[in-house]
Motif scaffolding. Structure first.
Motif, PDB file in Angstrom:
ATOM      1  N   LEU A   1       0.838  -1.177   0.000  1.00 20.11           N
ATOM      2  CA  LEU A   1       0.000   0.000   0.000  1.00 20.11           C
ATOM      3  C   LEU A   1       0.881   1.238   0.000  1.00 20.11           C
ATOM      4  O   LEU A   1       2.065   1.170   0.337  1.00 20.11           O
ATOM      5  N   LEU A   2       0.302   2.365  -0.376  1.00 22.12           N
ATOM      6  CA  LEU A   2       1.009   3.635  -0.317  1.00 22.12           C
ATOM      7  C   LEU A   2       0.265   4.586   0.602  1.00 22.12           C
ATOM      8  O   LEU A   2      -0.950   4.447   0.804  1.00 22.12           O
ATOM      9  N   SER A   3       0.999   5.521   1.143  1.00 22.92           N
ATOM     10  CA  SER A   3       0.390   6.555   1.958  1.00 22.92           C
ATOM     11  C   SER A   3       0.919   7.906   1.517  1.00 22.92           C
ATOM     12  O   SER A   3       2.053   8.024   1.055  1.00 22.92           O
ATOM     13  N   ALA A   4       0.076   8.910   1.655  1.00 18.89           N
ATOM     14  CA  ALA A   4       0.485  10.294   1.426  1.00 18.89           C
ATOM     15  C   ALA A   4       0.192  11.077   2.694  1.00 18.89           C
ATOM     16  O   ALA A   4      -0.905  10.967   3.263  1.00 18.89           O
ATOM     17  N   HIS A   5       1.169  11.845   3.140  1.00 21.92           N
ATOM     18  CA  HIS A   5       1.059  12.645   4.356  1.00 21.92           C
ATOM     19  C   HIS A   5       1.301  14.095   3.957  1.00 21.92           C
ATOM     20  O   HIS A   5       2.389  14.431   3.469  1.00 21.92           O
ATOM     21  N   ILE A   6       0.314  14.944   4.144  1.00 22.84           N
ATOM     22  CA  ILE A   6       0.386  16.332   3.696  1.00 22.84           C
ATOM     23  C   ILE A   6       0.117  17.243   4.877  1.00 22.84           C
ATOM     24  O   ILE A   6      -0.879  17.068   5.588  1.00 22.84           O
TER      25      ILE A   6
END
Length: 245
Positions: free
Chosen positions: A2-7
């Motif tokens: 899985l991938l995650s994006a943290h903004i």
């Protein structure tokens, strides 16, 4: 995988500190890939925004358990007050250095929302041509009825990309290839003719959990199929591949 994006939206000093100190896949269990970007608003006028709004981390993980553990790691602290989303890869063209292979063959996503990430390394001697070509595409994205939210990704001096949320893949594809407004299609034509980028990557993902705040809200709250902060329930999970995603 899985991938995650943290903004996170933050001042220049904190953004630069987090940008320069990404998590190390060799030091964080279950982390396959991590890359940080400075962020800016999508273009609204002729020139790109020079104001840095924060920092973003895009990471790849073996599974949700490792991501859950990372949220307590010191390298995750800069992103605590921001927004994060968990995503399953659905399609990719090109590749990013260091990122494990993503699916080339399109996985059906139906009416689920999608995340699109585009990153390119612009040729220095064609930077101004790139800026002109990309302008209409960025401006038109924000006005498209299927667009949910988005921002510009930057790795100075020449890596530029976008991170965008769309209501579904049909809306995203209509923007990318549609004749109207057509800014994105024209930008792709200019890129093919003049080879504006050394490398170019496009990848698409299905978000299955999102939490925190991007600006004043969670931009995926409006989408029924995203289950807030609970990554183990909801209509789509990393272990559910029966619908082809």
């Amino acid at each position: 995988m899985l991938l995650s994006a943290h903004i996170v939206q933050t001042g220049m000093g904190k953004a630069l500190t987090a940008f320069r100190r990404p998590p190390d896949p060799g030091a964080v269990d279950g982390l396959r890939y991590a890359r940080t970007y400075l962020t800016a608003e999508l273009r609204k006028g002729m020139l790109p925004s020079l104001a840095i709004t924060g920092v973003a981390l895009i990471a790849a993980w073996d599974d949700d358990e490792y991501l859950d553990r990372f949220l307590y790691h010191r390298r995750a602290r800069p992103y605590e007050d921001g927004w994060r989303v968990r995503m399953l890869p659905a399609r990719s063209i090109g590749e990013l250095p260091g990122l494990p292979d993503l699916p080339r063959r399109e996985r059906p996503t139906g009416d689920l929302p999608v995340v699109a990430v585009t990153v390119g390394r612009v040729r220095a001697n064609r930077f101004l041509r790139f800026v002109r070509a990309a302008g209409a595409a960025e401006r038109e994205a924000a006005g498209h009825p299927g667009f949910v939210d988005g921002l510009t990704l930057l790795r100075p001096p020449l890596v530029i990309g976008t991170f965008s949320l769309w209501r579904n893949v049909r809306d995203m594809r209509q923007y990318v290839t549609g004749k109207y407004p057509g800014g994105h299609e024209r930008a792709m034509k200019v890129d093919r003719e003049h080879r504006l980028n050394h490398e170019m990557s496009f990848s698409r993902y299905v978000p299955y959990a999102a939490e925190g705040r991007w600006g004043a809200s969670n931009p995926l709250d409006m989408l029924d199929c995203v289950n807030g902060s609970d990554s183990t329930t909801g209509p789509l999970s990393p272990m559910d591949t029966s619908n082809g995603v």
